[in-house]
Write a protein that holds these residues in place. Structure first.
Motif, mmCIF file in Angstrom:
data_model
loop_
_atom_site.group_PDB
_atom_site.id
_atom_site.type_symbol
_atom_site.label_atom_id
_atom_site.label_comp_id
_atom_site.label_asym_id
_atom_site.label_seq_id
_atom_site.Cartn_x
_atom_site.Cartn_y
_atom_site.Cartn_z
ATOM 1 N N HIS A 91 0.842 -1.213 0.000
ATOM 2 C CA HIS A 91 0.000 0.000 0.000
ATOM 3 C C HIS A 91 0.868 1.250 0.000
ATOM 4 O O HIS A 91 2.075 1.187 0.247
ATOM 5 C CB HIS A 91 -0.898 0.003 1.248
ATOM 6 C CG HIS A 91 -0.129 -0.110 2.525
ATOM 7 N ND1 HIS A 91 0.024 -1.306 3.204
ATOM 8 C CD2 HIS A 91 0.571 0.810 3.241
ATOM 9 C CE1 HIS A 91 0.768 -1.103 4.281
ATOM 10 N NE2 HIS A 91 1.125 0.170 4.322
ATOM 11 N N HIS A 93 0.583 4.975 2.140
ATOM 12 C CA HIS A 93 -0.194 5.537 3.233
ATOM 13 C C HIS A 93 -1.178 6.560 2.662
ATOM 14 O O HIS A 93 -0.832 7.378 1.801
ATOM 15 C CB HIS A 93 0.734 6.149 4.285
ATOM 16 C CG HIS A 93 1.495 5.081 5.029
ATOM 17 N ND1 HIS A 93 2.652 5.310 5.712
ATOM 18 C CD2 HIS A 93 1.226 3.749 5.191
ATOM 19 C CE1 HIS A 93 3.075 4.172 6.260
ATOM 20 N NE2 HIS A 93 2.233 3.209 5.952
ATOM 21 N N GLU A 100 7.444 5.201 7.658
ATOM 22 C CA GLU A 100 7.333 3.965 8.453
ATOM 23 C C GLU A 100 8.728 3.393 8.675
ATOM 24 O O GLU A 100 9.617 3.572 7.833
ATOM 25 C CB GLU A 100 6.442 2.945 7.716
ATOM 26 C CG GLU A 100 6.178 1.680 8.515
ATOM 27 C CD GLU A 100 4.914 0.949 8.056
ATOM 28 O OE1 GLU A 100 4.179 1.486 7.199
ATOM 29 O OE2 GLU A 100 4.675 -0.152 8.565
ATOM 30 N N HIS A 139 4.802 0.492 -0.376
ATOM 31 C CA HIS A 139 5.684 -0.518 0.209
ATOM 32 C C HIS A 139 4.963 -1.834 0.443
ATOM 33 O O HIS A 139 3.781 -1.857 0.756
ATOM 34 C CB HIS A 139 6.311 -0.020 1.518
ATOM 35 C CG HIS A 139 5.328 0.561 2.488
ATOM 36 N ND1 HIS A 139 4.786 1.815 2.330
ATOM 37 C CD2 HIS A 139 4.771 0.066 3.629
ATOM 38 C CE1 HIS A 139 3.950 2.064 3.327
ATOM 39 N NE2 HIS A 139 3.912 1.012 4.136
HETATM 40 ZN ZN ZN Z 1 2.591 0.996 5.746
#
Ligand code: ZN
Ligand code: S6P
Length: 211
Positions: A91, A93, A100, A139
């Protein structure tokens, strides 16, 4: 008290779980339908183990603000669909400017990243290695090892996840395949299409208000 309560969680590397968290979900192989290139190979897996767990996530969410950090553990089974190594859905964000951190606890994996304008970065990770996923990078994790891939992660609680970005472009730009010698190779995904300038601009605009 106006200040949030600190929290201690244990990580069980053996079971690949965060203990004393407040969230837990599982993805079965059936849930991953459509992700892999080799449809007949995936059908064979579905016939055998459609309702078995492919990966699971245990987590702790202290609040809902940018300044609240979600933390958790992802545990992913090893294996391949045909030549393609097992992976998470992946996905960006939803508030795209949220980063992250992923810390590998066990196993060998690749943090597969793709920028909205189609740049690819593949970071191979083993235990005690940390990958920083910067804002705006799509990612997913890929298990290239022979055992469970167990990764700790943490990210701002208002990040959200947009899974559609990968579906809309026909998957990610490359697929992580077995190279014939037990290693891995990134192969171009022929179904992939680049995102339009408009879509990239919209992603950048929808960065969310970091307050
Ligand atoms: Zn993530
Ligand atoms: C969330 C973070 C992880 C993943 C998890 C499962 O932002 O990146 O918690 O959700 O590793 O992967 P996926 O692609 O199914 O969300």
């Amino acid at each position: 008290m106006i200040f949030a309560e600190p929290r201690l969680c244990d990580v069980s590397v053996g079971t690949g779980m965060l203990k004393n968290g407040d969230g837990h979900y599982r993805k079965t192989y059936r849930d991953l339908t459509g992700l892999y290139a080799d449809a007949p190979a995936f059908d064979q897996i579905l016939a055998r183990q459609a309702d078995e767990v492919a990966y699971e996530v245990t987590s702790y969410t202290p609040g809902a603000k940018t300044s609240d950090m979600i933390m958790g553990v992802t545990r992913m089974e090893p294996g391949r669909v045909g030549r393609e190594y097992y992976l998470t859905r992946g996905h960006i964000h939803a508030n795209g400017d949220r980063p992250e951190v992923y810390y590998t606890l066990a196993g060998r994996g690749i943090m597969q990243m793709e920028s909205p304008d189609g740049e690819v970065r593949l970071i191979e990770m083993g235990p005690q290695q940390i990958c920083y996923v910067p804002p705006f990078w799509i990612h997913r994790s890929v298990n290239i090892g022979t055992g469970d891939l167990v990764m700790f992660f943490s990210y701002p609680a208002d990040s959200g996840q947009d899974y559609g970005i990968i579906e809309r472009s026909g998957g990610m730009r490359v697929r992580i395949m077995e190279d014939g010698r037990g290693g891995w190779v990134a192969e171009d995904n022929p179904a992939w299409t680049n995102r339009s300038t408009e879509e990239v601009t919209a992603i950048l605009k929808n960065a969310g208000a970091a307050v």
